[in-house]
Design an enzyme around this catalytic site. Structure first.
Site, PDB file in Angstrom:
ATOM      1  N   LYS A  80      26.013  74.928  44.927  1.00 59.40           N
ATOM      2  CA  LYS A  80      26.059  75.937  43.917  1.00 59.40           C
ATOM      3  C   LYS A  80      25.168  76.974  43.991  1.00 59.40           C
ATOM      4  O   LYS A  80      25.652  78.329  44.076  1.00 59.40           O
ATOM      5  CB  LYS A  80      25.740  75.093  42.545  1.00 59.40           C
ATOM      6  CG  LYS A  80      25.519  75.747  41.371  1.00 59.40           C
ATOM      7  CD  LYS A  80      26.928  76.491  40.937  1.00 59.40           C
ATOM      8  CE  LYS A  80      26.640  77.677  39.585  1.00 59.40           C
ATOM      9  NZ  LYS A  80      27.823  78.235  39.318  1.00 59.40           N
ATOM     10  N   LEU A 126      21.146  72.848  31.023  1.00 64.52           N
ATOM     11  CA  LEU A 126      19.742  73.524  30.450  1.00 64.52           C
ATOM     12  C   LEU A 126      19.722  74.846  31.574  1.00 64.52           C
ATOM     13  O   LEU A 126      20.354  74.716  32.676  1.00 64.52           O
ATOM     14  CB  LEU A 126      18.787  72.607  30.599  1.00 64.52           C
ATOM     15  CG  LEU A 126      18.754  71.653  29.373  1.00 64.52           C
ATOM     16  CD1 LEU A 126      17.709  70.455  29.706  1.00 64.52           C
ATOM     17  CD2 LEU A 126      18.327  72.278  28.020  1.00 64.52           C
ATOM     18  N   PRO A 127      18.937  75.694  31.158  1.00 66.34           N
ATOM     19  CA  PRO A 127      18.879  76.782  32.257  1.00 66.34           C
ATOM     20  C   PRO A 127      18.341  76.665  33.321  1.00 66.34           C
ATOM     21  O   PRO A 127      18.828  77.085  34.501  1.00 66.34           O
ATOM     22  CB  PRO A 127      17.743  77.775  31.241  1.00 66.34           C
ATOM     23  CG  PRO A 127      18.009  77.382  29.878  1.00 66.34           C
ATOM     24  CD  PRO A 127      18.174  75.982  29.772  1.00 66.34           C
TER      25      PRO A 127
HETATM   26  P1  NAD Z   1      22.379  79.448  27.786  1.00 63.07           P
HETATM   27  O1  NAD Z   1      21.230  79.883  27.891  1.00 63.07           O
HETATM   28  O2  NAD Z   1      23.578  79.903  27.007  1.00 63.07           O
HETATM   29  O3  NAD Z   1      22.151  77.830  27.217  1.00 63.07           O
HETATM   30  C1  NAD Z   1      21.058  77.224  27.526  1.00 63.07           C
HETATM   31  C2  NAD Z   1      20.736  76.339  26.339  1.00 63.07           C
HETATM   32  O4  NAD Z   1      19.691  75.393  26.661  1.00 63.07           O
HETATM   33  C3  NAD Z   1      20.237  77.084  25.161  1.00 63.07           C
HETATM   34  O5  NAD Z   1      21.016  76.755  24.127  1.00 63.07           O
HETATM   35  C4  NAD Z   1      18.783  76.743  24.799  1.00 63.07           C
HETATM   36  O6  NAD Z   1      18.468  76.862  23.513  1.00 63.07           O
HETATM   37  C5  NAD Z   1      18.635  75.519  25.508  1.00 63.07           C
HETATM   38  N1  NAD Z   1      17.505  74.799  25.919  1.00 63.07           N
HETATM   39  C6  NAD Z   1      16.367  75.384  26.628  1.00 63.07           C
HETATM   40  N2  NAD Z   1      15.501  74.559  26.587  1.00 63.07           N
HETATM   41  C7  NAD Z   1      15.840  73.574  26.041  1.00 63.07           C
HETATM   42  C8  NAD Z   1      15.016  72.326  25.832  1.00 63.07           C
HETATM   43  N3  NAD Z   1      13.862  72.141  26.460  1.00 63.07           N
HETATM   44  N4  NAD Z   1      15.670  71.303  25.129  1.00 63.07           N
HETATM   45  C9  NAD Z   1      16.860  71.708  24.644  1.00 63.07           C
HETATM   46  N5  NAD Z   1      17.644  72.616  24.721  1.00 63.07           N
HETATM   47  C10 NAD Z   1      17.139  73.884  25.557  1.00 63.07           C
HETATM   48  O7  NAD Z   1      22.989  79.004  29.339  1.00 63.07           O
HETATM   49  P2  NAD Z   1      24.110  78.776  29.690  1.00 63.07           P
HETATM   50  O8  NAD Z   1      25.080  80.116  30.332  1.00 63.07           O
HETATM   51  O9  NAD Z   1      25.011  77.889  28.926  1.00 63.07           O
HETATM   52  O10 NAD Z   1      24.054  78.052  31.122  1.00 63.07           O
HETATM   53  C11 NAD Z   1      23.438  76.816  31.351  1.00 63.07           C
HETATM   54  C12 NAD Z   1      23.341  76.328  32.825  1.00 63.07           C
HETATM   55  O11 NAD Z   1      24.771  76.538  33.274  1.00 63.07           O
HETATM   56  C13 NAD Z   1      22.317  77.267  33.616  1.00 63.07           C
HETATM   57  O12 NAD Z   1      21.760  76.424  34.511  1.00 63.07           O
HETATM   58  C14 NAD Z   1      23.559  78.306  34.317  1.00 63.07           C
HETATM   59  O13 NAD Z   1      22.651  78.790  35.390  1.00 63.07           O
HETATM   60  C15 NAD Z   1      24.468  77.376  34.541  1.00 63.07           C
HETATM   61  N6  NAD Z   1      25.847  78.021  34.576  1.00 63.07           N
HETATM   62  C16 NAD Z   1      26.151  79.195  33.743  1.00 63.07           C
HETATM   63  C17 NAD Z   1      27.457  79.838  33.716  1.00 63.07           C
HETATM   64  C18 NAD Z   1      27.652  80.972  32.765  1.00 63.07           C
HETATM   65  O14 NAD Z   1      28.813  81.590  33.080  1.00 63.07           O
HETATM   66  N7  NAD Z   1      27.071  81.064  31.597  1.00 63.07           N
HETATM   67  C19 NAD Z   1      28.503  79.369  34.717  1.00 63.07           C
HETATM   68  C20 NAD Z   1      27.900  78.244  35.642  1.00 63.07           C
HETATM   69  C21 NAD Z   1      27.125  77.815  35.415  1.00 63.07           C
END
Ligand code: NAD
Length: 299
Positions: A179, A70-71
């Site tokens: 991280k 999740l975010p």
């Molecule tokens: P994203 O925004 O694409 O995905 C997050 C998902 O969570 C979304 O689909 C959203 O609808 C869902 N969501 C939000 N609140 C929710 C809730 N209460 N219940 C259910 N679903 C909910 O983000 P992402 O890029 O997939 O990143 C996710 C995590 O991984 C973050 O913490 C980010 O910092 C980390 N991360 C991302 C990357 C990257 O390159 N994108 C790399 C490493 C780590």
């Protein structure tokens, strides 16, 4: 944890969650998935062993492992402990099951969550990832793990379905600390490269050549090696990691450094720059658009 005796609840199927879940399905694991965005269900139409459910409570039913992608920690805390009068899922998790937070969360919140979950008989692991969407797709993420060493041993084979480098760094919350610090160092490199290339360009230099020089010299970093040509100088700005998430990460790192009573001058500046760029570029901007922000920012 073998695929045959593991039922996974996967909450958070965004840019990272979808490919990570798909790699677990490929390895034979069964997943009940939930995301607020129901459209993600269609992304699994060809995958065996996946069921999209309509609530997190439904996803965790009978699960012996719950994965969160999740975010941020505010969302995770609300999901676990409830918010605005709604109950959280923590008390409904099966006793002795694992809760693995693979998001980039706050280490301070994760330590607190571990203490509270331990009292409920839930085994907490923080396992944030690094490498972005490309490595999530090919299953070669770097996975940093915090939590009891015995939990790490039990979860290791499952993590191998999603990552190549899997390192245990300490107790619960330790991985989220590492991280956040990693992403701060990475963000500092992105901002520095953006400022340097913009000034070089204004001086009449070819930024492609300048970046080649950086890559053969001591200014080389992940941005100069992997982002400048692929996402920045071509104005693509589509690496798959949002500026909003980068802003969140540098804020977590700053909070952590200050919490340790350590010098944080550059971290403060990175938070400020990320905030300004995020507010200017708006929702949906990729973190590599930092270069676009720097280019257009007036002094
Ligand atoms: P994203 O925004 O694409 O995905 C997050 C998902 O969570 C979304 O689909 C959203 O609808 C869902 N969501 C939000 N609140 C929710 C809730 N209460 N219940 C259910 N679903 C909910 O983000 P992402 O890029 O997939 O990143 C996710 C995590 O991984 C973050 O913490 C980010 O910092 C980390 N991360 C991302 C990357 C990257 O390159 N994108 C790399 C490493 C780590």
């Amino acid at each position: 944890m073998q695929a045959s005796d593991t039922k996974i609840a996967f909450v958070g199927l965004g840019l990272m969650g979808v490919p990570m879940a798909k790699n677990l399905l490929k390895a034979g694991y069964q997943i009940s998935g939930f995301d607020l965005n129901q459209e993600v269900a269609a992304k699994f139409s060809d995958d065996k062993g996946f069921q999209f459910v309509s609530s997190p409570e439904q996803a965790i039913q009978d699960a012996n492992l719950t994965i969160l992608m999740l975010p941020d920690s505010t969302i995770i805390d609300a999901l676990l402990w409830g918010s605005n009068g709604s109950a959280g899922i923590a008390t409904q998790l099966s006793k002795d099951s694992y809760l693995m937070d693979m998001s980039s969360s706050s280490p301070i919140s994760s330590k607190e969550n571990n203490q509270k979950l331990e009292k409920l008989g839930i085994k907490f692991i923080d396992a944030p990832v690094s490498g972005g969407v490309k490595k999530a797709i090919d299953g070669s993420l770097a996975i940093i793990v915090g939590g009891k060493k015995e939990y790490f041993g039990e979860i290791h084979s499952l993590l191998e379905c999603m990552g190549k480098s899997i390192v245990h760094v300490g107790d619960a919350g330790a991985a989220h600390a590492v991280k956040a610090l990693n992403n701060y160092v990475s963000a500092a490199g992105l901002i520095a490269a953006s400022e340097a290339l913009n000034a070089a360009n204004k001086f009449g230099l070819d930024p492609h050549v300048v970046n080649q020089v950086f890559n053969a010299s001591t200014g080389r970093n992940n941005t100069t090696e992997n982002k400048v040509e692929n996402f920045m100088l071509n104005d693509a700005f589509n690496s798959g990691f949002s500026l909003a998430l980068m802003r969140k990460d540098v804020q977590i790192a700053l909070n952590f450094i200050e919490n340790m009573n350590c010098y944080a001058n550059l971290a403060k500046q990175c938070v400020l720059t990320a905030k300004e760029a995020d507010e200017k570029l708006g929702k949906g901007a990729d973190h590599t658009a930092m270069f676009d922000y720097v280019r257009s920012a007036a002094l």
